[in-house]
Design an enzyme around this catalytic site. Structure first.
Site, PDB file in Angstrom:
ATOM      1  N   SER A   1       0.529  -0.753   0.524  1.00  0.00           N
ATOM      2  CA  SER A   1      -0.283   0.387  -0.088  1.00  0.00           C
ATOM      3  C   SER A   1       0.286   1.327   0.067  1.00  0.00           C
ATOM      4  O   SER A   1       0.101   2.140  -0.520  1.00  0.00           O
ATOM      5  CB  SER A   1      -1.266  -0.173   1.014  1.00  0.00           C
ATOM      6  OG  SER A   1      -2.061  -1.311   0.742  1.00  0.00           O
TER       7      SER A   1
ATOM      8  N   LYS B   1       0.494   3.699  -2.995  1.00  0.00           N
ATOM      9  CA  LYS B   1      -1.071   3.930  -3.217  1.00  0.00           C
ATOM     10  C   LYS B   1      -0.163   5.685  -3.352  1.00  0.00           C
ATOM     11  O   LYS B   1      -1.184   6.555  -3.631  1.00  0.00           O
ATOM     12  CB  LYS B   1      -1.737   3.480  -2.775  1.00  0.00           C
ATOM     13  CG  LYS B   1      -2.181   1.967  -2.731  1.00  0.00           C
ATOM     14  CD  LYS B   1      -2.998   2.042  -1.202  1.00  0.00           C
ATOM     15  CE  LYS B   1      -3.806   0.789  -0.800  1.00  0.00           C
ATOM     16  NZ  LYS B   1      -4.614   0.286   0.153  1.00  0.00           N
TER      17      LYS B   1
ATOM     18  N   TYR C   1      -3.687  -2.038 -10.025  1.00  0.00           N
ATOM     19  CA  TYR C   1      -3.330  -2.121  -8.748  1.00  0.00           C
ATOM     20  C   TYR C   1      -2.448  -3.332  -8.514  1.00  0.00           C
ATOM     21  O   TYR C   1      -1.224  -2.509  -7.735  1.00  0.00           O
ATOM     22  CB  TYR C   1      -4.681  -1.780  -7.922  1.00  0.00           C
ATOM     23  CG  TYR C   1      -5.055  -2.612  -5.978  1.00  0.00           C
ATOM     24  CD1 TYR C   1      -4.895  -1.010  -5.992  1.00  0.00           C
ATOM     25  CD2 TYR C   1      -5.386  -3.215  -6.134  1.00  0.00           C
ATOM     26  CE1 TYR C   1      -4.710  -1.335  -4.375  1.00  0.00           C
ATOM     27  CE2 TYR C   1      -4.877  -3.832  -4.439  1.00  0.00           C
ATOM     28  CZ  TYR C   1      -5.252  -2.517  -3.613  1.00  0.00           C
ATOM     29  OH  TYR C   1      -4.545  -2.104  -2.448  1.00  0.00           O
TER      30      TYR C   1
ATOM     31  N   TYR D   1      -4.643   3.782   7.830  1.00  0.00           N
ATOM     32  CA  TYR D   1      -6.159   3.212   8.190  1.00  0.00           C
ATOM     33  C   TYR D   1      -6.908   3.121   9.542  1.00  0.00           C
ATOM     34  O   TYR D   1      -6.680   4.252  10.063  1.00  0.00           O
ATOM     35  CB  TYR D   1      -5.841   1.413   8.101  1.00  0.00           C
ATOM     36  CG  TYR D   1      -4.545   1.011   6.681  1.00  0.00           C
ATOM     37  CD1 TYR D   1      -5.999   1.687   6.040  1.00  0.00           C
ATOM     38  CD2 TYR D   1      -3.987   1.017   6.928  1.00  0.00           C
ATOM     39  CE1 TYR D   1      -4.644   1.184   4.336  1.00  0.00           C
ATOM     40  CE2 TYR D   1      -2.876   0.510   6.177  1.00  0.00           C
ATOM     41  CZ  TYR D   1      -3.840   0.578   4.870  1.00  0.00           C
ATOM     42  OH  TYR D   1      -2.398   0.189   3.667  1.00  0.00           O
TER      43      TYR D   1
ATOM     44  N   VAL E   1       1.477  -3.878   3.843  1.00  0.00           N
ATOM     45  CA  VAL E   1       1.197  -5.029   4.765  1.00  0.00           C
ATOM     46  C   VAL E   1       2.783  -5.470   4.191  1.00  0.00           C
ATOM     47  O   VAL E   1       2.733  -6.790   4.780  1.00  0.00           O
ATOM     48  CB  VAL E   1       0.043  -6.241   4.195  1.00  0.00           C
ATOM     49  CG1 VAL E   1      -1.168  -4.946   4.594  1.00  0.00           C
ATOM     50  CG2 VAL E   1       0.160  -6.414   2.908  1.00  0.00           C
TER      51      VAL E   1
END
Ligand code: GLN
Length: 311
Positions: free
Chosen positions: A70, A73, A195, A247, A265
């Site tokens: 992530s 992102k 993605y 998050y 992760v």
């Protein structure tokens, strides 16, 4: 904040941190919902700190490649934001989700518009924005990340890519659900390939620290001097990193660390202090929120020991 910079011995700070987190390295749990990630040895640890003046410091396994997941992102958001400008926020929100990164629950209440660009649903919408508005989206994205990090050898880990694709049912569910609300324009499989593609890139702490430098320098990369975002756009991404980058643990992260940061992760966490530095810590063992357990502690120790944070 810069008052004390010249007095800080960055190398001894990060060496001390590497010592102090040793007992935590066996406490985290390596992500295994993407089976390929479950093969990584959990007790590794590294830090790289890159100052905007060009000085660099590293300790531990700072040159060991890992799956960025992530953290990537942030690069796709940068691309989408520079293409769509403020129209981007019609497609994705700016609020912390308070839910796990791969949660489906909010999407129906909110009519297929994800809370923010860093939860998986949001990053899939961002992926759609890039795929819909660029040609050769994935090779272009990889080139963009190579340019930011100054490392032309960065590439995808194909085994991780295949593993994510094969076990990516939740992400596929999120994407199809959002398509039903009209919030995905391109073909769902194409969007997911993009993605999974950027999530499966392998980079090391030095690559990531250098790649994030433009966010520590108001949108201009201090090493290659290219302007990637306006100062206002860089400020907005940093704000989102602080409120949403880790998050449903973002509040705790801001409380303990006090830096905008983005976790993945694979166990990496990138973090910045505007006007001063960009850094990356890595340790694959995760806490229950999916953030590196020793990595969060290392960043907490970093701001505590240096007395420098964004506050
Ligand atoms: N590729 C991962 C996923 O989609 C990214 C999750 C993460 O790093 N938090 O589940």
């Amino acid at each position: 904040m810069s008052r004390f910079n010249s007095e800080i011995n960055w190398q001894s700070v990060i060496d001390e941190i590497a010592e102090e987190v040793q007992p935590l390295l066996s406490e985290g749990k390596v992500a295994d919902y993407i089976p390929e990630l479950g093969k990584v040895e959990g007790s590794q640890f590294g830090i790289a700190v890159h100052l905007i003046n060009g000085d660099k410091f590293e300790t531990g396994s700072a040159n060991e490649k890992f799956s960025v997941q992530s953290i990537s992102k942030v690069f796709s958001l940068t691309k989408a934001f520079s293409i769509l400008k403020d129209d981007l926020w019609k497609r994705v929100g700016k609020e912390p989700s308070g839910n796990p990164f791969n949660s489906l629950v909010q999407l129906e209440h909110e009519n297929g518009k994800p809370r923010n660009p860093f939860i998986n649903a949001g990053a899939v919408v961002i992926a759609d924005c890039v795929v819909t508005n660029t040609d050769n989206s994935l090779p272009e994205m990889i080139n963009f990340i190579r340019e930011l990090s100054g490392n032309k050898t960065i590439k995808m880990n194909d085994a991780v890519f295949q593993s994510e694709k094969q076990f990516g049912h939740r992400n596929a569910a999120l994407a199809h659900f959002m398509k039903s609300y009209g919030n995905i324009d391109s073909d769902v499989d194409e969007v997911l390939d993009f993605y999974f593609g950027h999530c499966s890139l392998s980079m090391n702490c030095n690559d990531i620290a250098r790649a994030f430098l433009f966010l520590a320098n108001h949108g201009v990369h201090p090493i290659n001097n290219r302007k990637y975002l306006t100062p206002s756009q860089a400020k907005r991404i940093n704000s989102l990193l602080l409120t949403c980058g880790t998050y449903d643990a973002a509040g705790d992260f801001a409380f303990r660390v006090g830096m905008p940061g983005k976790s993945g992760v694979g166990g990496g966490i990138a973090a910045i202090i505007p006007g001063l530095l960009s850094m990356c810590v890595w340790s694959p063992g995760l806490d229950k929120y999916g953030n590196s357990l020793a990595g969060v502690k290392a960043l907490e120790l970093f701001t505590t020991k240096t007395g420098i944070s964004i506050f």
